[in-house]
Design a protein around this motif. Structure first.
Motif, PDB file in Angstrom:
ATOM      1  N   MET B   1      31.919  -3.200  16.223  1.00  0.00           N
ATOM      2  CA  MET B   1      32.660  -3.483  14.784  1.00  0.00           C
ATOM      3  C   MET B   1      31.108  -2.698  13.705  1.00  0.00           C
ATOM      4  O   MET B   1      30.940  -3.894  13.430  1.00  0.00           O
ATOM      5  CB  MET B   1      33.545  -3.951  14.715  1.00  0.00           C
ATOM      6  N   LYS B   2      31.389  -1.947  12.866  1.00  0.00           N
ATOM      7  CA  LYS B   2      30.629  -2.020  12.005  1.00  0.00           C
ATOM      8  C   LYS B   2      30.842  -2.350  10.391  1.00  0.00           C
ATOM      9  O   LYS B   2      31.914  -1.684  10.601  1.00  0.00           O
ATOM     10  CB  LYS B   2      29.751  -0.367  12.181  1.00  0.00           C
ATOM     11  N   THR B   3      30.930  -2.589   9.165  1.00  0.00           N
ATOM     12  CA  THR B   3      31.380  -2.711   8.418  1.00  0.00           C
ATOM     13  C   THR B   3      30.771  -1.970   7.227  1.00  0.00           C
ATOM     14  O   THR B   3      29.622  -1.452   8.003  1.00  0.00           O
ATOM     15  CB  THR B   3      31.497  -4.510   7.530  1.00  0.00           C
ATOM     16  N   PHE B   4      31.375  -2.192   5.944  1.00  0.00           N
ATOM     17  CA  PHE B   4      30.809  -0.574   5.494  1.00  0.00           C
ATOM     18  C   PHE B   4      30.940  -1.510   4.366  1.00  0.00           C
ATOM     19  O   PHE B   4      31.800  -1.561   3.492  1.00  0.00           O
ATOM     20  CB  PHE B   4      31.686   0.785   5.504  1.00  0.00           C
ATOM     21  N   ASN B   5      30.232  -0.978   3.187  1.00  0.00           N
ATOM     22  CA  ASN B   5      30.285  -1.628   2.088  1.00  0.00           C
ATOM     23  C   ASN B   5      31.132  -0.504   0.629  1.00  0.00           C
ATOM     24  O   ASN B   5      31.740   0.255   1.565  1.00  0.00           O
ATOM     25  CB  ASN B   5      28.468  -1.511   0.452  1.00  0.00           C
ATOM     26  N   ARG B   6      31.274  -0.755  -0.396  1.00  0.00           N
ATOM     27  CA  ARG B   6      32.478  -0.401  -1.330  1.00  0.00           C
ATOM     28  C   ARG B   6      32.773   0.968  -1.205  1.00  0.00           C
ATOM     29  O   ARG B   6      33.612   1.919  -1.045  1.00  0.00           O
ATOM     30  CB  ARG B   6      32.675  -1.325  -2.466  1.00  0.00           C
ATOM     31  N   ALA B   9      32.377   2.734   2.070  1.00  0.00           N
ATOM     32  CA  ALA B   9      33.913   2.472   2.571  1.00  0.00           C
ATOM     33  C   ALA B   9      35.304   3.247   1.593  1.00  0.00           C
ATOM     34  O   ALA B   9      36.216   4.179   1.844  1.00  0.00           O
ATOM     35  CB  ALA B   9      34.857   1.338   2.322  1.00  0.00           C
ATOM     36  N   LEU B  12      34.994   6.796   3.119  1.00  0.00           N
ATOM     37  CA  LEU B  12      35.533   7.346   4.306  1.00  0.00           C
ATOM     38  C   LEU B  12      37.346   7.161   4.562  1.00  0.00           C
ATOM     39  O   LEU B  12      37.686   7.764   4.791  1.00  0.00           O
ATOM     40  CB  LEU B  12      35.651   5.775   5.217  1.00  0.00           C
ATOM     41  N   SER B  13      38.006   6.460   3.436  1.00  0.00           N
ATOM     42  CA  SER B  13      39.011   6.394   3.058  1.00  0.00           C
ATOM     43  C   SER B  13      39.245   7.489   2.502  1.00  0.00           C
ATOM     44  O   SER B  13      40.953   8.029   2.396  1.00  0.00           O
ATOM     45  CB  SER B  13      38.973   5.447   2.227  1.00  0.00           C
ATOM     46  N   ALA B 303      29.191   9.739  11.138  1.00  0.00           N
ATOM     47  CA  ALA B 303      30.049   9.133  11.876  1.00  0.00           C
ATOM     48  C   ALA B 303      31.253  10.066  12.443  1.00  0.00           C
ATOM     49  O   ALA B 303      31.207  10.305  13.483  1.00  0.00           O
ATOM     50  CB  ALA B 303      30.842   7.494  11.484  1.00  0.00           C
ATOM     51  N   THR B 354      33.838   5.113  16.685  1.00  0.00           N
ATOM     52  CA  THR B 354      32.172   5.377  16.309  1.00  0.00           C
ATOM     53  C   THR B 354      31.634   4.524  18.296  1.00  0.00           C
ATOM     54  O   THR B 354      32.230   4.354  18.112  1.00  0.00           O
ATOM     55  CB  THR B 354      31.238   5.013  15.177  1.00  0.00           C
ATOM     56  N   ILE B 379      25.902   4.015  14.055  1.00  0.00           N
ATOM     57  CA  ILE B 379      26.369   3.972  12.684  1.00  0.00           C
ATOM     58  C   ILE B 379      25.724   2.470  12.328  1.00  0.00           C
ATOM     59  O   ILE B 379      26.120   1.679  12.951  1.00  0.00           O
ATOM     60  CB  ILE B 379      27.526   4.479  13.495  1.00  0.00           C
TER      61      ILE B 379
END
Lengths: 103, 424
Positions: B1-6, B9, B12-13, B303, B354, B379
């Motif tokens: 799992m990859k995390t994204f900053n605000r 995100a 992406l949203s 991505a 991904t 990513i």
């Protein structure tokens, strides 16, 4: 009820306020898109080893071998370090069940 | 799992929200219309994977030719070891899977109206577009080298007519003549292919023109697998191939195509046959449609491969700036599959996923002597497609003859497997 674009955007924005980070899942089903390029036709007429009918245990053991005995393989030992142990297990599980088709 | 900053995100949203809106066609009678530009590694891989995961989607592939000749293995054709026919594939099996093939040249993409314009005057509308159109040559960059003069010094960097032209020029070259390869600076398609080409032509010369010389005039100081190539050249073709790095020539300043001459500040190089591989860029229709921003290549969300400049248009393969991945057929094919899944997810209002993406560039230094460079990418936390540390790399410099032979076999098997995956 059908939401408008603005309603949806506000909804997503509000969710982010509560949970500022979202996840992008890395999945075995997409990772096989790379594996299939060499292994899709492997078998009798190919020197690239076949993955067909391999069990999860066999595939996972192959990964362990690539990590341990680097000189035995020309490519796979260079790739295997790119996956975590969990990812290697997921990949072995997926390939043993579904082959190289990214469902 | 990859995390994204605000910020990532949010971006992406927003994309996902757009996807939710666009998901509406799946709820109605109309099937989502996906137009794929390019019938090569990226386009066909995207099309076939998308058809597998979304058999209900209406998929049209726009391709400039009614068959596809692969750049991989075209160096074997130039060296007289394979026919062009053996590296050319029809779209018959693609059409049989229920996808439409439109032979035509795209001239523009209207991202707002979601319409493609073609040179024959027709238009194609789409819900999402996947563009994998490859490269275009920069004919206006080097004084003396123009599109009109390209056949005097063929690039043969798109497999087809120029592949055969270069093969024929080499087979009729005078005994003891000089063959020059001009290799551009990066980025360009298939970064190691100029050096494979020099190798396989040397293999041809050792049998048919043993006193011939090969000069590589390079716009770079170094290249991938250089030590491996140099080792193999000394072993297999001693004294035949000379590499001139940028630091020795100062780089190209002019070309005299009619006299087959390349001029640099320190030295002029005159050949009997010149393979001039010019600098490259994304195709004009992408750049003129605003999809390259101010650059020559297309920036994307690494991505999902969605353009940074226009929503609903995904760009992959050679035309895109896909993080650390090289411009290769292997890369484009993997990207095509990942992009197809991203398009399916976005159309269905689901978050895209991904994976670890791989690439191997095999090079045949001789028909039974192979070397390779491999890479693995994922990513990162900044949303960039980056090389995974301590992974990948080139063949061992100390490998045995058996390993070199095995790598050549793997190269042939890789080619057969990939083309089988794509064309059946």
């Amino acid at each position: 009820m059908i939401a408008t674009f603005s309603q949806l955007f506000v909804f997503v924005f509000l969710i982010l306020q509560i949970s500022p980070q979202i996840s992008l899942a890395e999945t075995a089903e997409l990772s096989v898109l790379s594996c299939r390029i060499c292994h899709a036709q492997s078998g009798t007429s190919s020197e690239i080893p076949s993955l067909a009918l391999k069990s999860k245990k066999e595939i996972f053991f192959s990964f362990k071998t690539f990590l341990a005995i680097k000189a035995e393989s020309t490519i796979m030992h260079r790739y295997t370090t790119g996956y975590s142990a969990v990812e290697r297990e997921d990949l072995a599980d997926y390939i043993s069940k579904f082959g190289l088709v990214a469902k | 799992m990859k995390t994204f900053n605000r910020r990532q995100a949010l971006a992406l949203s927003a994309t996902a929200a757009t996807g939710l809106l666009l998901a509406s066609p799946t709820l109605g009678a109309n099937q989502p219309k996906i137009v794929i530009i390019g019938g090569g590694f990226g386009g066909i891989s995207a099309a076939t994977v998308l058809k597998t995961v979304q058999p209900d989607f209406d998929i049209t592939i726009v391709t400039e030719t009614d068959s596809f000749s692969t750049c991989p293995f075209s160096n074997l054709v130039i060296a007289g070891l394979r026919s062009l026919k053996s590296i050319t594939f029809s779209y018959k099996n693609i059409a049989a899977q229920g996808m439409s093939i439109k032979v035509g040249k795209v001239t523009a993409i209207d991202a707002v109206k979601r319409v493609l314009s073609l040179a024959d005057g027709s238009n194609l509308s789409f819900d999402r577009c996947i563009a994998s159109p490859g490269i275009e040559m920069q004919f206006d960059q080097i004084p003396g080298y123009t599109e009109a003069l390209q056949n005097l010094m063929p690039h043969a960097w798109k497999a087809g007519a120029q592949t055969l032209q270069l093969r024929d020029q080499l087979s009729s070259m005078r005994q003891g003549g000089t063959f020059i390869i001009y290799a551009p600076n990066t980025p360009y398609r298939c970064p190691v292919a100029p050096y494979e080409r020099a190798s396989l032509v040397a293999h041809y010369f050792t049998r048919h023109n043993p006193t011939a010389k090969i000069l590589i005039v390079d716009e770079k100081d170094s290249f991938a697998k250089q030590a491996l190539f140099t080792q193999a050249w000394e072993l297999l073709y001693p004294g035949m191939i000379t590499h001139f790095p940028f630091s020795e020539t100062g780089g190209i300043i002019e070309v005299d195509a009619k006299n087959l001459e390349i001029m640099t500040p320190f030295e002029n190089f005159k050949g009997d046959v010149v393979n001039f591989i010019p600098p490259q860029k994304a195709p004009k229709f992408l750049l003129q449609s605003g999809l390259g921003g101010n650059g020559l290549w297309c920036k994307i969300d690494e991505a999902t491969f969605e353009s940074k400049h226009a929503p609903n248009i995904h760009i992959l393969g050679d035309a895109a700036l896909a993080g650390d991945m090289p411009k290769s057929g292997f890369s484009a094919s993997v990207q095509g599959g990942i992009c197809a899944h991203a398009v399916a997810s976005l159309m269905n209002g689901e978050p895209p996923k991904t994976a670890v993406l791989l690439n191997t560039c095999y090079s045949l230094v001789a028909p039974d002597y192979g070397i390779s460079v491999a890479g693995a990418y994922r990513i990162n936390d900044e949303g960039r497609l980056r090389s995974i540390k301590n992974t990948g790399g080139a063949s061992s410099i100390d490998a045995s003859d058996e390993v070199r032979k095995a790598e050549a076999s793997y190269a042939y098997d890789w080619y057969n497997s990939l083309t089988h995956v794509m064309f059946g």
